[in-house]
Motif scaffolding. Structure first.
Motif, PDB file in Angstrom:
ATOM      1  N   LEU A  86       0.700  12.217   4.206  1.00  0.00           N
ATOM      2  CA  LEU A  86       1.763  11.221   4.337  1.00  0.00           C
ATOM      3  C   LEU A  86       1.176   9.810   4.414  1.00  0.00           C
ATOM      4  O   LEU A  86       1.645   8.887   3.740  1.00  0.00           O
ATOM      5  CB  LEU A  86       2.551  11.535   5.613  1.00  0.00           C
ATOM      6  CG  LEU A  86       3.969  11.000   5.719  1.00  0.00           C
ATOM      7  CD1 LEU A  86       4.812  11.462   4.552  1.00  0.00           C
ATOM      8  CD2 LEU A  86       4.596  11.486   7.031  1.00  0.00           C
ATOM      9  N   VAL A  87       0.135   9.660   5.206  1.00  0.00           N
ATOM     10  CA  VAL A  87      -0.496   8.347   5.338  1.00  0.00           C
ATOM     11  C   VAL A  87      -1.042   7.916   3.975  1.00  0.00           C
ATOM     12  O   VAL A  87      -0.909   6.755   3.571  1.00  0.00           O
ATOM     13  CB  VAL A  87      -1.625   8.372   6.389  1.00  0.00           C
ATOM     14  CG1 VAL A  87      -2.437   7.092   6.347  1.00  0.00           C
ATOM     15  CG2 VAL A  87      -1.037   8.573   7.780  1.00  0.00           C
ATOM     16  N   GLU A  88      -1.635   8.869   3.259  1.00  0.00           N
ATOM     17  CA  GLU A  88      -2.163   8.557   1.932  1.00  0.00           C
ATOM     18  C   GLU A  88      -1.047   8.068   1.004  1.00  0.00           C
ATOM     19  O   GLU A  88      -1.190   7.079   0.301  1.00  0.00           O
ATOM     20  CB  GLU A  88      -2.793   9.822   1.345  1.00  0.00           C
ATOM     21  CG  GLU A  88      -4.124   9.575   0.658  1.00  0.00           C
ATOM     22  CD  GLU A  88      -4.805  10.900   0.380  1.00  0.00           C
ATOM     23  OE1 GLU A  88      -4.549  11.455  -0.710  1.00  0.00           O
ATOM     24  OE2 GLU A  88      -5.547  11.401   1.267  1.00  0.00           O
ATOM     25  N   LYS A  89       0.064   8.781   1.038  1.00  0.00           N
ATOM     26  CA  LYS A  89       1.191   8.390   0.191  1.00  0.00           C
ATOM     27  C   LYS A  89       1.734   7.027   0.589  1.00  0.00           C
ATOM     28  O   LYS A  89       2.092   6.220  -0.267  1.00  0.00           O
ATOM     29  CB  LYS A  89       2.320   9.427   0.310  1.00  0.00           C
ATOM     30  CG  LYS A  89       2.151  10.616  -0.615  1.00  0.00           C
ATOM     31  CD  LYS A  89       3.484  11.373  -0.692  1.00  0.00           C
ATOM     32  CE  LYS A  89       3.251  12.866  -0.741  1.00  0.00           C
ATOM     33  NZ  LYS A  89       4.346  13.632  -0.124  1.00  0.00           N
ATOM     34  N   MET A  90       1.786   6.769   1.881  1.00  0.00           N
ATOM     35  CA  MET A  90       2.322   5.477   2.338  1.00  0.00           C
ATOM     36  C   MET A  90       1.407   4.335   1.906  1.00  0.00           C
ATOM     37  O   MET A  90       1.872   3.256   1.565  1.00  0.00           O
ATOM     38  CB  MET A  90       2.512   5.488   3.861  1.00  0.00           C
ATOM     39  CG  MET A  90       3.677   6.360   4.285  1.00  0.00           C
ATOM     40  SD  MET A  90       4.290   6.024   5.940  1.00  0.00           S
ATOM     41  CE  MET A  90       3.029   6.744   6.956  1.00  0.00           C
ATOM     42  N   GLU A  91       0.101   4.596   1.910  1.00  0.00           N
ATOM     43  CA  GLU A  91      -0.859   3.592   1.462  1.00  0.00           C
ATOM     44  C   GLU A  91      -0.551   3.142   0.042  1.00  0.00           C
ATOM     45  O   GLU A  91      -0.809   1.999  -0.329  1.00  0.00           O
ATOM     46  CB  GLU A  91      -2.283   4.170   1.507  1.00  0.00           C
ATOM     47  CG  GLU A  91      -2.980   3.994   2.835  1.00  0.00           C
ATOM     48  CD  GLU A  91      -3.231   2.531   3.138  1.00  0.00           C
ATOM     49  OE1 GLU A  91      -4.117   1.950   2.501  1.00  0.00           O
ATOM     50  OE2 GLU A  91      -2.527   1.966   4.005  1.00  0.00           O
ATOM     51  N   LYS A  92      -0.001   4.053  -0.746  1.00  0.00           N
ATOM     52  CA  LYS A  92       0.218   3.751  -2.162  1.00  0.00           C
ATOM     53  C   LYS A  92       1.552   3.068  -2.442  1.00  0.00           C
ATOM     54  O   LYS A  92       1.804   2.626  -3.562  1.00  0.00           O
ATOM     55  CB  LYS A  92       0.139   5.055  -2.979  1.00  0.00           C
ATOM     56  CG  LYS A  92      -1.265   5.623  -3.048  1.00  0.00           C
ATOM     57  CD  LYS A  92      -1.388   6.632  -4.177  1.00  0.00           C
ATOM     58  CE  LYS A  92      -2.709   7.391  -4.076  1.00  0.00           C
ATOM     59  NZ  LYS A  92      -2.512   8.802  -3.679  1.00  0.00           N
ATOM     60  N   VAL A  93       2.412   2.996  -1.424  1.00  0.00           N
ATOM     61  CA  VAL A  93       3.739   2.404  -1.656  1.00  0.00           C
ATOM     62  C   VAL A  93       3.612   0.924  -2.013  1.00  0.00           C
ATOM     63  O   VAL A  93       2.862   0.186  -1.385  1.00  0.00           O
ATOM     64  CB  VAL A  93       4.632   2.575  -0.412  1.00  0.00           C
ATOM     65  CG1 VAL A  93       5.889   1.727  -0.519  1.00  0.00           C
ATOM     66  CG2 VAL A  93       4.997   4.040  -0.220  1.00  0.00           C
TER      67      VAL A  93
END
Ligand SMILES: [Fe+2]
Ligand SMILES: [Fe+2]
Lengths: 146, 428
Positions: free
Chosen positions: A137-144
């Motif tokens: 989730l943190v990884e995905k949020m980094e990409k937002v």
């Protein structure tokens, strides 16, 4: 505490940007204030997007409810977005008093919102989500992006 | 701004809940000023009926009202869920507390046992259920912040405080023999002033100072343990009061040092704040924390050597200045914010901005009046002829905030009646 740490850190860095913009507006340096406020607005809106598109859905999926806390948080995001628009207007008009007044409302609103998230929502996310999912989730949020 | 009302309003209690407590607190402040005006120096001498009356007007009248108002507002934010039916809960505690306080004040004046008993009964009815409900809400939180933990501990101290008050009464009435009255009185004082009022303010400051003024955080371990340490200290004092009263001053001094540290840490943070503006509330906080540090220092000194009558009065004035300054700092943020917030969330285009509810200039003038009040009261400790003047100033100061709260409420109702509202039917 992965989610809490990551998100709380973002709250604090937005606070810093906000204070910077307010300082400039208070001393009448409008061009610089506009730039600084834009930084703050972008960071804040990006943070909201991370929550609305990644974190809240993950939380809702896990707890099986789309109403309740996440719904309240989304509503408060709308309130903040409304104020962002109004402050931008105040910058346009170079209206110091309006800026400072709206900034004060924004600050309290945002801090109440952040308190609720840090106190309840992030803490619950950290509790209910398995560690692998949190890293993901943190990884995905980094990409937002905005 | 396209908003649906409902949601956020479910979270925040209706504005009347907070304003009714704040207004009641202000009226008690006016009453305390009038009392000080007429009673003069005896109102500051320890253990006179005049002093007991003044102290309880300030604590049960002013402080308790403002603190309950703030708790009703802050608990939903901290605990995520509002208390069920807050308006009813507010009324159910406000009126019994009002009557209990009136009974208690008359009991001090007449020394009537029946009045004491009524006072205890009404105060118990007003305070115990709401404190227990708030405490259980806090207890069930999934995770704790220094602030929520501190509020929990301060509510626990409040419960103990009421219990000790009841105990003292039982001793006075001769219904009970165990316990030494002066020792219990000391304990009652420390639970109330240090464990309840000061600790609640400490808990609020953990949240408010860092977040609203954008300051560096309090040291992590300090913030985590301070409320528990202070409460633990007072619990030890409880045991000492029953078994070894000679130890009480030492334990009290330790609690005072903890609070002094907090005041200094807060002052340091305020001077490092990133938000540039010196609005009145920053100075109310500074004045309050400066007064707390000085008061606690004097308390420790007083436990080592005897203080002169004047210095004892100075201690009283300093502590009171601390509590009242913080109350005003909070009121000047909360009142304009809530007025704007509720109207905005209800979808009124014409919702006034915070500065239109109470202009910062107005708060600055109040700061000047309040500082003058504090100064005159400090001088009055050495020149008793000044007490009536200090009383009039106290009265004026609370009249000032009462007018501001009343105006905000009036404006709120006015906008609700006449304002244009976003039609919620066309949204969603
Ligand atoms: Fe959020
Ligand atoms: Fe957030």
């Amino acid at each position: 505490m992965q989610i809490s740490n990551y998100m709380t850190h973002e709250h604090r860095s937005c606070d810093g940007l906000f204070a910077e913009a307010e300082k400039l507006a208070a001393s009448g340096e409008w061009d610089a204030a506009e730039k600084a406020f834009l930084d703050f607005a972008n960071e804040t809106l990006k943070h909201f997007k991370k929550e609305e598109e990644e974190l809240f859905p993950a939380f809702e999926a896990k707890t099986g409810s789309t109403e309740g806390p996440t719904q309240v948080m989304r509503f408060e995001h709308e309130q903040v977005r409304g104020l962002v628009g109004k402050i931008a207007e105040a910058i346009e008009k170079q209206d110091r008093d309006a800026y400072l007044s709206l900034a004060e409302s924004m600050m309290i609103l945002l801090q109440q919102h952040n308190m609720k998230e840090e106190q309840m929502l992030y803490a619950m996310c950290d509790r209910v989500l398995p560690p692998a999912e949190k890293s993901d989730l943190v990884e995905k949020m980094e990409k937002v992006e905005l | 701004m396209f908003q649906n009302s409902g949601l956020s309003l479910d979270q925040a209690p209706p504005i009347s809940v907070v304003f009714r407590f704040f207004l009641a607190g202000s009226l008690w402040g006016i009453a305390a000023g009038i009392w000080l005006f007429f009673a003069g120096a005896p109102a500051l001498e320890p253990s006179t009926p005049e002093a007991l009356i003044l102290t309880h007007m300030l604590t049960l009248g002013v402080m308790l009202s403002f603190m309950l108002g703030a708790l009703f507002q802050m608990l939903p934010v901290l605990a995520g869920v509002a208390l069920h039916d807050p308006v009813k809960a507010a009324i159910r505690s406000q009126y019994p507390i009002l009557f209990g306080t009136l009974f208690l004040l008359s009991a001090f004046a007449t020394a009537s046992g029946a009045l004491y008993a009524f006072a205890l009964l009404f105060l118990g009815i007003g305070l115990l259920p709401i404190a227990a409900r708030m405490l259980s809400r806090l207890y069930r939180l999934p995770s704790h912040s220094p602030s929520s933990r501190g509020m929990g501990f301060s509510l626990y101290n409040l419960l103990l405080l009421v219990a000790v008050g009841g105990w003292m009464l039982a001793l006075l009435g001769g219904w009970m023999q165990r316990g030494d009255l002066p020792a219990l009185k000391q304990l009652h004082l420390d639970l109330g002033l240090l464990g309840w009022i000061a600790l609640l303010i400490v808990s609020v400051s953990f949240q408010v100072i860092e977040m609203f003024y954008v300051t560096p955080p309090y040291p992590k371990r300090y913030a985590r343990w301070m409320p528990a340490l202070l409460t633990g200290t007072l619990t030890v004092e409880f045991v000492a009061a029953l078994n070894a009263p000679v130890l009480e001053p030492w334990i009290e001094s330790f609690a005072a040092i903890l609070l002094m540290v907090h005041a200094l840490l807060t002052l340091r943070r305020l001077s490092m704040r990133q938000r540039p503006l010196t609005d009145a509330t920053v100075w109310f906080w500074r004045l309050g924390m400066g007064a707390l540090a000085a008061a606690m220092l004097l308390l420790v000194v007083g436990n080592l050597t005897d203080l002169s009558t004047s210095l004892t009065m100075v201690l009283y004035v300093l502590y009171t200045s601390f509590a009242l300054s913080v109350v005003l700092a909070m009121a000047y943020k909360i009142v304009p914010f809530l007025t704007w917030f509720h109207l905005n969330a209800q979808g009124y285009f014409t919702a006034p901005m915070m500065h239109e509810v109470i202009h910062p200039q107005n708060a600055k003038r109040h700061l000047a009046l309040h500082s003058t009040t504090v100064f005159v009261a400090l001088v009055a400790a050495f020149d008793p002829r000044l007490w009536p003047l200090a009383g009039s100033l106290l009265c004026a100061s609370f009249a000032w905030i009462a007018v501001n709260i009343y105006r905000a409420w009036h404006l709120y109702l006015h906008v609700q009646k006449t304002g244009e509202r976003f039609d919620m039917g066309s949204f969603s």
